[in-house]
Design a protein around this motif. Structure first.
Motif, PDB file in Angstrom:
ATOM      1  N   GLY A 137       0.793  -1.220   0.000  1.00  0.00           N
ATOM      2  CA  GLY A 137       0.000   0.000   0.000  1.00  0.00           C
ATOM      3  C   GLY A 137       0.823   1.267   0.000  1.00  0.00           C
ATOM      4  O   GLY A 137       0.331   2.332   0.404  1.00  0.00           O
ATOM      5  N   CYS A 138       2.059   1.191  -0.451  1.00  0.00           N
ATOM      6  CA  CYS A 138       2.924   2.368  -0.473  1.00  0.00           C
ATOM      7  C   CYS A 138       4.040   2.145  -1.487  1.00  0.00           C
ATOM      8  O   CYS A 138       4.241   1.037  -1.979  1.00  0.00           O
ATOM      9  CB  CYS A 138       3.514   2.643   0.905  1.00  0.00           C
ATOM     10  SG  CYS A 138       4.558   1.307   1.544  1.00  0.00           S
ATOM     11  N   ARG A 139       4.766   3.209  -1.790  1.00  0.00           N
ATOM     12  CA  ARG A 139       5.905   3.105  -2.683  1.00  0.00           C
ATOM     13  C   ARG A 139       7.113   2.500  -1.945  1.00  0.00           C
ATOM     14  O   ARG A 139       7.162   2.486  -0.710  1.00  0.00           O
ATOM     15  CB  ARG A 139       6.261   4.476  -3.252  1.00  0.00           C
ATOM     16  CG  ARG A 139       5.236   4.997  -4.280  1.00  0.00           C
ATOM     17  CD  ARG A 139       5.711   6.302  -4.899  1.00  0.00           C
ATOM     18  NE  ARG A 139       7.023   6.144  -5.519  1.00  0.00           N
ATOM     19  CZ  ARG A 139       7.227   5.693  -6.762  1.00  0.00           C
ATOM     20  NH1 ARG A 139       6.196   5.360  -7.528  1.00  0.00           N
ATOM     21  NH2 ARG A 139       8.454   5.587  -7.238  1.00  0.00           N
ATOM     22  N   PRO A 140       8.109   2.009  -2.698  1.00  0.00           N
ATOM     23  CA  PRO A 140       9.250   1.351  -2.052  1.00  0.00           C
ATOM     24  C   PRO A 140      10.004   2.228  -1.055  1.00  0.00           C
ATOM     25  O   PRO A 140      10.439   1.737  -0.005  1.00  0.00           O
ATOM     26  CB  PRO A 140      10.138   0.979  -3.243  1.00  0.00           C
ATOM     27  CG  PRO A 140       9.198   0.815  -4.385  1.00  0.00           C
ATOM     28  CD  PRO A 140       8.138   1.845  -4.172  1.00  0.00           C
ATOM     29  N   GLY A 141      10.187   3.499  -1.368  1.00  0.00           N
ATOM     30  CA  GLY A 141      10.905   4.360  -0.448  1.00  0.00           C
ATOM     31  C   GLY A 141      10.197   4.498   0.886  1.00  0.00           C
ATOM     32  O   GLY A 141      10.831   4.502   1.952  1.00  0.00           O
ATOM     33  N   GLN A 142       8.872   4.623   0.845  1.00  0.00           N
ATOM     34  CA  GLN A 142       8.103   4.721   2.083  1.00  0.00           C
ATOM     35  C   GLN A 142       8.185   3.421   2.872  1.00  0.00           C
ATOM     36  O   GLN A 142       8.323   3.415   4.101  1.00  0.00           O
ATOM     37  CB  GLN A 142       6.645   5.054   1.766  1.00  0.00           C
ATOM     38  CG  GLN A 142       5.765   5.230   2.992  1.00  0.00           C
ATOM     39  CD  GLN A 142       4.308   5.494   2.635  1.00  0.00           C
ATOM     40  OE1 GLN A 142       3.973   5.746   1.478  1.00  0.00           O
ATOM     41  NE2 GLN A 142       3.436   5.441   3.631  1.00  0.00           N
ATOM     42  N   TYR A 143       8.127   2.292   2.154  1.00  0.00           N
ATOM     43  CA  TYR A 143       8.239   0.989   2.796  1.00  0.00           C
ATOM     44  C   TYR A 143       9.589   0.861   3.502  1.00  0.00           C
ATOM     45  O   TYR A 143       9.669   0.403   4.659  1.00  0.00           O
ATOM     46  CB  TYR A 143       8.084  -0.105   1.734  1.00  0.00           C
ATOM     47  CG  TYR A 143       8.099  -1.527   2.248  1.00  0.00           C
ATOM     48  CD1 TYR A 143       7.029  -2.040   2.967  1.00  0.00           C
ATOM     49  CD2 TYR A 143       9.176  -2.367   1.987  1.00  0.00           C
ATOM     50  CE1 TYR A 143       7.038  -3.352   3.430  1.00  0.00           C
ATOM     51  CE2 TYR A 143       9.200  -3.683   2.440  1.00  0.00           C
ATOM     52  CZ  TYR A 143       8.127  -4.165   3.159  1.00  0.00           C
ATOM     53  OH  TYR A 143       8.133  -5.461   3.613  1.00  0.00           O
ATOM     54  N   ALA A 144      10.652   1.276   2.826  1.00  0.00           N
ATOM     55  CA  ALA A 144      11.980   1.228   3.425  1.00  0.00           C
ATOM     56  C   ALA A 144      12.055   2.101   4.672  1.00  0.00           C
ATOM     57  O   ALA A 144      12.607   1.695   5.706  1.00  0.00           O
ATOM     58  CB  ALA A 144      13.027   1.671   2.400  1.00  0.00           C
ATOM     59  N   GLN A 145      11.490   3.275   4.606  1.00  0.00           N
ATOM     60  CA  GLN A 145      11.522   4.181   5.751  1.00  0.00           C
ATOM     61  C   GLN A 145      10.770   3.592   6.938  1.00  0.00           C
ATOM     62  O   GLN A 145      11.243   3.653   8.084  1.00  0.00           O
ATOM     63  CB  GLN A 145      10.929   5.532   5.359  1.00  0.00           C
ATOM     64  CG  GLN A 145      10.989   6.581   6.475  1.00  0.00           C
ATOM     65  CD  GLN A 145      10.392   7.902   6.051  1.00  0.00           C
ATOM     66  OE1 GLN A 145       9.495   7.951   5.204  1.00  0.00           O
ATOM     67  NE2 GLN A 145      10.890   8.985   6.623  1.00  0.00           N
TER      68      GLN A 145
END
Length: 446
Positions: A245-253
């Motif tokens: 439910g989010c982009r990869p950068g947000q997931y990483a954060q």
């Protein structure tokens, strides 16, 4: 031999803090460390004559899968996109043994050394048939290259909605336990270290949220770096949006995967908000232009990453998705792709070489590498520019525009591992013969 004098370089491209370029300069090395730079140095040490040569820092490779040198140009994966390419190769990789891993790592690292690489990371994320990370560590030690292996992992197989076959996944508790084992056994944090170990779950589509989070906690407790694949292509972005439910950068954060102790491979599809996040947190990126072209992933936003201040290095990526491991050619490809994307003035030959040297060293947390400066480690590439490749060049430092793609000599920690264009620490004829036999046996077993 870790004491030596490099004498009379036609052109010395230092990549030091002042980006000095010197003509007719010498470099004095003692105990694997650069102790003096300048003209007419004198010392009672072995001498390497560098007349007719360009001398640069050793290049730094920030992303690789060395085992894949045994599966170059596999017909079923030659024209596939990333996910299809993986699915074509997983069944072959499942047959690998410790001997396959050791041999393929030596081949991949020797190929890198011949292209000027003195420091390489590796991302090994599958461990079939008794394979262990030290199979590659021992291979690097025999060659004499500086090594940054990462203990990768896959824990979600196809039966649970992941991409890899179940036979290649591991229990998460066992993964974390083995990460601790290899860090305790092989990680060396000293500035002169020849081996630093990292923690590297393969990708968001092959491990769980819990493993990503626990891996970050473990790495920080042990003081080692974190690495994974991120935002490699459009399929990757679609998977992240659908599953998380989010982009990869947000997931990483959200999972603690940003910071100066983290570097992500590829990042072809980062958007402006993710680039800003990486710049703010000092999160590194391994740019792999040839692999991105080979798999049709796209052109990474390198100019935007550099302008934002994101730490950026180069990676040749696995030899099954490149299908080569020539790091100076990778630097040229990076330069050319940015010119295709943004114009002929988007990236100079010097900037691309800087990314390939001190840029990669910064990404890997090795500021003592990637530059020729007093106090730096003696990792040095010597390029013969008296031959046909550079004939007629007006600028000896423009190696990526007109120059050789194989080093004449390569020095790692003051020790010569390539001399006159030949690896001197391994029997290359026997190594190539062994690799070719293994590749034939794997092919015949299918």
């Amino acid at each position: 031999m870790s004491d030596l004098l490099i004498r009379g370089a036609d052109h010395l491209l230092t990549m030091d803090d002042q980006r000095r370029e010197l003509g007719g300069a010498d470099v004095l090395v003692r105990g694997g460390e650069i102790v003096d730079i300048g003209p007419d140095l004198r010392a009672d040490v072995p001498v390497i004559e560098a007349s007719g040569c360009l001398v640069t820092p050793g290049l730094v490779n920030t992303h690789h899968h060395l085992y894949q040198s045994l599966t170059r140009a596999v017909p079923g994966g030659q024209d596939a996109l990333l996910f299809g390419w993986l699915q074509a190769l997983y069944p072959i990789w499942a047959r690998f043994t410790p001997e396959h891993m050791f041999t393929s790592a030596q081949v991949g690292l020797a190929e890198l050394a011949l292209s000027g690489c003195t420091l390489s990371s590796d991302h090994l994320y599958l461990f079939p048939n008794g394979v262990r990370l030290e199979d590659t560590i021992h291979a690097a030690a025999d060659l004499g290259i500086r090594f940054q292996p990462t203990r990768g992992s896959m824990s979600i197989g196809v039966s649970k909605g992941g991409l890899p076959p179940d036979v290649l996944v591991e229990a998460e508790a066992a993964i974390l336990e083995d990460c601790i084992r290899v860090i305790d056994a092989f990680h060396d944090a000293r500035p002169a270290s020849m081996c630093r170990v990292g923690v590297a779950p393969c990708s968001p589509f092959s491990v769980s949220r819990d493993l990503m989070r626990e891996a970050a906690l473990l790495a920080r407790d042990k003081g080692v770096m974190l690495h994974t694949h991120l935002a490699e292509n459009d399929e990757d972005i679609a998977y992240s949006l659908e599953k998380f439910g989010c982009r990869p950068g947000q997931y990483a954060q959200e999972l603690g995967w940003v910071g100066r102790d983290v570097w992500h491979a590829h990042c072809v599809k980062l958007d402006s908000s993710e680039i800003a996040l990486f710049a703010e947190t000092g999160t590194g990126v391994a740019h792999c232009p040839c692999s991105n072209c080979r798999l049709g992933s796209g052109i990474a936003p390198v100019r935007a990453l550099r302008d934002a201040g994101v730490p950026l290095g180069l990676g040749v990526d696995g030899s099954a998705s490149n299908d080569a491991g020539n790091l100076v050619a990778e630097a040229r490809q990076a330069m050319l792709l940015q010119r295709v994307a943004s114009g002929a003035d988007a990236m100079s030959a010097r900037e691309a070489l800087e990314i390939a040297t001190r840029g990669g060293a910064e990404v890997l947390g090795r500021p003592e590498c990637g530059r020729i400066a007093v106090g730096a480690r003696a990792d040095i590439a010597i390029w013969d520019i008296s031959g046909i490749e550079a004939a007629g060049s007006w600028d000896p430092a423009a190696l990526l525009l007109a120059g050789p793609t194989t080093v004449r000599d390569l020095i790692v920690e003051g020790r010569q591992i390539v001399r006159d264009g030949q690896v001197v620490t391994l029997d290359m004829g026997r190594l190539v013969t062994r690799q070719n036999r293994m590749a034939r046996d794997l092919r015949d077993a299918l």
